[in-house]
Design a protein around this motif. Sequence first.
Motif, PDB file in Angstrom:
ATOM      1  N   SER A 233     -25.756 -43.875   7.152  1.00 37.15           N
ATOM      2  CA  SER A 233     -27.001 -42.496   6.954  1.00 37.15           C
ATOM      3  C   SER A 233     -27.875 -43.897   6.237  1.00 37.15           C
ATOM      4  N   ASN A 234     -27.638 -43.879   5.584  1.00 35.78           N
ATOM      5  CA  ASN A 234     -28.981 -44.393   4.404  1.00 35.78           C
ATOM      6  C   ASN A 234     -28.477 -46.212   4.885  1.00 35.78           C
ATOM      7  N   THR A 235     -29.474 -46.579   3.137  1.00 33.50           N
ATOM      8  CA  THR A 235     -29.121 -48.389   3.389  1.00 33.50           C
ATOM      9  C   THR A 235     -29.475 -48.299   1.268  1.00 33.50           C
ATOM     10  N   LYS A 236     -29.461 -49.616   0.834  1.00 33.61           N
ATOM     11  CA  LYS A 236     -29.084 -49.621  -0.512  1.00 33.61           C
ATOM     12  C   LYS A 236     -30.073 -49.432  -0.794  1.00 33.61           C
ATOM     13  N   ASP A 237     -31.474 -48.728  -0.620  1.00 34.50           N
ATOM     14  CA  ASP A 237     -32.442 -48.168  -1.135  1.00 34.50           C
ATOM     15  C   ASP A 237     -32.533 -47.379  -1.450  1.00 34.50           C
ATOM     16  N   VAL A 238     -31.698 -46.464  -1.634  1.00 36.64           N
ATOM     17  CA  VAL A 238     -31.740 -45.484  -2.236  1.00 36.64           C
ATOM     18  C   VAL A 238     -29.877 -45.056  -2.395  1.00 36.64           C
ATOM     19  N   ASP A 239     -30.188 -44.125  -4.027  1.00 33.62           N
ATOM     20  CA  ASP A 239     -29.011 -43.846  -4.063  1.00 33.62           C
ATOM     21  C   ASP A 239     -28.638 -42.769  -5.148  1.00 33.62           C
ATOM     22  N   PHE A 240     -28.326 -41.878  -4.185  1.00 36.27           N
ATOM     23  CA  PHE A 240     -27.556 -40.511  -4.333  1.00 36.27           C
ATOM     24  C   PHE A 240     -26.210 -39.934  -4.057  1.00 36.27           C
ATOM     25  N   THR A 260     -15.669 -49.977   8.187  1.00 40.40           N
ATOM     26  CA  THR A 260     -16.710 -50.547   8.874  1.00 40.40           C
ATOM     27  C   THR A 260     -18.074 -49.336   8.396  1.00 40.40           C
ATOM     28  N   HIS A 261     -18.726 -49.723   7.271  1.00 37.99           N
ATOM     29  CA  HIS A 261     -19.881 -49.084   7.061  1.00 37.99           C
ATOM     30  C   HIS A 261     -20.871 -49.360   7.956  1.00 37.99           C
ATOM     31  N   ASP A 262     -20.832 -49.050   9.077  1.00 35.44           N
ATOM     32  CA  ASP A 262     -22.271 -49.716   9.952  1.00 35.44           C
ATOM     33  C   ASP A 262     -23.065 -49.055   9.780  1.00 35.44           C
ATOM     34  N   GLY A 263     -23.693 -50.781   9.689  1.00 32.88           N
ATOM     35  CA  GLY A 263     -25.647 -49.873  10.102  1.00 32.88           C
ATOM     36  C   GLY A 263     -26.453 -50.289   8.972  1.00 32.88           C
ATOM     37  N   TYR A 264     -25.468 -50.081   7.418  1.00 29.24           N
ATOM     38  CA  TYR A 264     -26.222 -50.085   5.742  1.00 29.24           C
ATOM     39  C   TYR A 264     -27.516 -51.084   5.954  1.00 29.24           C
ATOM     40  N   HIS A 265     -27.098 -51.614   6.915  1.00 29.15           N
ATOM     41  CA  HIS A 265     -28.192 -52.727   6.241  1.00 29.15           C
ATOM     42  C   HIS A 265     -29.898 -52.206   7.054  1.00 29.15           C
ATOM     43  N   LEU A 266     -30.004 -51.536   7.719  1.00 29.29           N
ATOM     44  CA  LEU A 266     -31.256 -50.871   8.638  1.00 29.29           C
ATOM     45  C   LEU A 266     -31.299 -49.841   8.392  1.00 29.29           C
ATOM     46  N   ARG A 267     -32.905 -49.437   7.905  1.00 29.96           N
ATOM     47  CA  ARG A 267     -33.007 -48.205   7.778  1.00 29.96           C
ATOM     48  C   ARG A 267     -33.326 -47.692   9.690  1.00 29.96           C
ATOM     49  N   ARG A 268     -33.928 -46.418   9.048  1.00 27.66           N
ATOM     50  CA  ARG A 268     -34.022 -45.279  10.536  1.00 27.66           C
ATOM     51  C   ARG A 268     -34.444 -45.929  11.699  1.00 27.66           C
ATOM     52  N   LEU A 337     -46.639 -32.747  10.016  1.00 33.06           N
ATOM     53  CA  LEU A 337     -47.801 -32.167   8.735  1.00 33.06           C
ATOM     54  C   LEU A 337     -47.054 -31.240   8.431  1.00 33.06           C
ATOM     55  N   SER A 338     -46.671 -30.131   8.914  1.00 33.49           N
ATOM     56  CA  SER A 338     -47.088 -29.051   8.093  1.00 33.49           C
ATOM     57  C   SER A 338     -45.242 -28.810   7.136  1.00 33.49           C
ATOM     58  N   ASN A 339     -44.639 -29.972   7.429  1.00 34.87           N
ATOM     59  CA  ASN A 339     -43.182 -30.758   6.878  1.00 34.87           C
ATOM     60  C   ASN A 339     -43.753 -30.625   5.645  1.00 34.87           C
ATOM     61  N   PHE A 340     -45.195 -30.619   4.590  1.00 36.82           N
ATOM     62  CA  PHE A 340     -45.214 -31.462   3.556  1.00 36.82           C
ATOM     63  C   PHE A 340     -46.777 -30.405   3.292  1.00 36.82           C
ATOM     64  N   ASN A 341     -46.460 -28.826   3.419  1.00 35.00           N
ATOM     65  CA  ASN A 341     -46.831 -27.182   2.194  1.00 35.00           C
ATOM     66  C   ASN A 341     -46.625 -27.604   1.282  1.00 35.00           C
ATOM     67  N   LYS A 342     -47.614 -26.730   0.098  1.00 42.17           N
ATOM     68  CA  LYS A 342     -46.817 -27.242  -1.410  1.00 42.17           C
ATOM     69  C   LYS A 342     -45.821 -26.153  -1.320  1.00 42.17           C
ATOM     70  N   LYS A 343     -45.279 -25.578  -0.496  1.00 36.25           N
ATOM     71  CA  LYS A 343     -43.851 -24.989  -1.327  1.00 36.25           C
ATOM     72  C   LYS A 343     -42.995 -26.028  -0.951  1.00 36.25           C
ATOM     73  N   VAL A 344     -42.868 -26.804  -0.108  1.00 32.66           N
ATOM     74  CA  VAL A 344     -41.849 -27.425   0.220  1.00 32.66           C
ATOM     75  C   VAL A 344     -40.417 -28.256  -0.690  1.00 32.66           C
ATOM     76  N   GLN A 345     -39.446 -28.396  -0.927  1.00 33.58           N
ATOM     77  CA  GLN A 345     -38.523 -29.129  -1.144  1.00 33.58           C
ATOM     78  C   GLN A 345     -37.688 -29.729  -0.562  1.00 33.58           C
ATOM     79  N   MET A 346     -37.376 -30.909  -1.240  1.00 35.47           N
ATOM     80  CA  MET A 346     -36.786 -32.391  -0.096  1.00 35.47           C
ATOM     81  C   MET A 346     -35.898 -32.737  -0.458  1.00 35.47           C
ATOM     82  N   SER A 347     -34.561 -33.234  -0.065  1.00 35.69           N
ATOM     83  CA  SER A 347     -33.767 -33.293  -1.011  1.00 35.69           C
ATOM     84  C   SER A 347     -34.149 -35.351  -1.278  1.00 35.69           C
ATOM     85  N   THR A 348     -33.466 -36.006  -1.938  1.00 35.27           N
ATOM     86  CA  THR A 348     -33.674 -37.265  -2.454  1.00 35.27           C
ATOM     87  C   THR A 348     -33.448 -38.168  -0.238  1.00 35.27           C
ATOM     88  N   GLY A 349     -32.202 -37.439   0.010  1.00 38.18           N
ATOM     89  CA  GLY A 349     -32.033 -37.975   0.850  1.00 38.18           C
ATOM     90  C   GLY A 349     -33.560 -38.376   2.334  1.00 38.18           C
TER      91      GLY A 349
END
Length: 426
Positions: A233-240, A260-268, A337-349
């Motif tokens: 799902s993710n790469t080594k760019d992020v750790d959580f 094999t955790h496959d595709g770890y070297h690839l961003r989405r 762009l509406s995903n980034f309004n003032k009330k938005v909260q996102m996980s690290t992922g």
Amino acid sequence: MKFQLHSIDFIEDGKKIIYDYSFDPKIKPYFSSNNPFYVLYDQDVSQTPLSLAIIPLLANILPISWFAGFDVIIDELDETFYNSLKELRIQFEKHHPKITNKGKLFCKKLVSNKFNGNNSMLLFSGGLDSFESLTRNYDKDPYLVSIHGADVEIKDKKRWHQFKEFNEKEPIINNSKLTYIESNLRDFYTYKVNLLVNNISWWGEIQHGMALLGVLAPLSYILQVSHIFIASSNTKDVDFSWGSRPEVDENMKWAGVNITHDGYHLRRPEKIVNVIEFAKQNHNNINLRVCYSELRNGANCNRCAKCQRTMFGIILAGDNPEKYGFKIPPHFYESLLSNFNKKVQMSTGLKYEWWCLQEKAKQNSPFFVFENQEKEDAFIKKFLALDLQNTIQINTEKTNRLYRLKFILRNKFSGIYKIYKNLRYN
């Protein structure tokens, strides 16, 4: 406190494995007494040694035991899997040090199992990650295994039937290699298990990697599979803290099986490019299925953030999302762009997924235009200018406390909540 397994039985022509177990009263609140854990396969798995047949249960129970602090008692287990548990636990302790020295496994007998086959297997959800993994491992012709009870609820027969239909109609899929499993791996425990982690996301944060791989153990024996792929799902760019990552998945071992955790070297966005190139080389479109929204009409709902990110990734790669199972909705960029309004909260992922798209947009490659190039270019520049770090920074601690309280009330008083939902939406 203890959880004890008494027996393992194969029923329904050997296709279903059921487990008879008991637990101390103090840990009873964690388990659904009327819904004990089971796994149902689409073929007879009754020749599976008990030391392997127990792995689906243990892969789901042991993480709960580590966090809740109870012991698990069994008769026998595959020796390789037993030895892998030490490293698996260490990986969870890195993000959750409170589980150190809590919950132990007591096993009377260890069994050495070996496979002779060299077949491969891929966990297959039909989404971008698993489809992209299939494109890079296409020459191996892996068994494609989908699990009912993971992303689609067991009671949702309609959506599961649609999922299977999509698989069977996909030109690049070898239908003879499709296999299906049903398991109540998300329903055999109560909501109180979710409360064992701060983000009340047990499935995503802890369970899903071990759980999904664990239920494959009996099938891997029957099909003589020596290599299993689970898409990253993710790469080594992020750790959580996340239930599926290389340190977890690749330490899930039994008999002679390698994972094999496959595709770890690839961003989405890079995965999207790979899928597009594969589709062009094979002269076949691929219908990605990235969401399971109730609003879905066809392969995807085309409106949720996950659909938006995938469509945007395809656009930035210079291709038309409608060739890959999507329908571009009106006002697409405004909605994105509406995903980034003032009330938005996102996980690290989630923040990381949007960041990857920004990095892709910075390459300034030609993008797919579906209406007006000038206006769409302006929207992309506006997206690029977003300061993700500051945009999504709000009082997360306060918000998490409120969400946790709502989660408890919704589940503790589920009957009242169902009435409220009916009144609200009818």
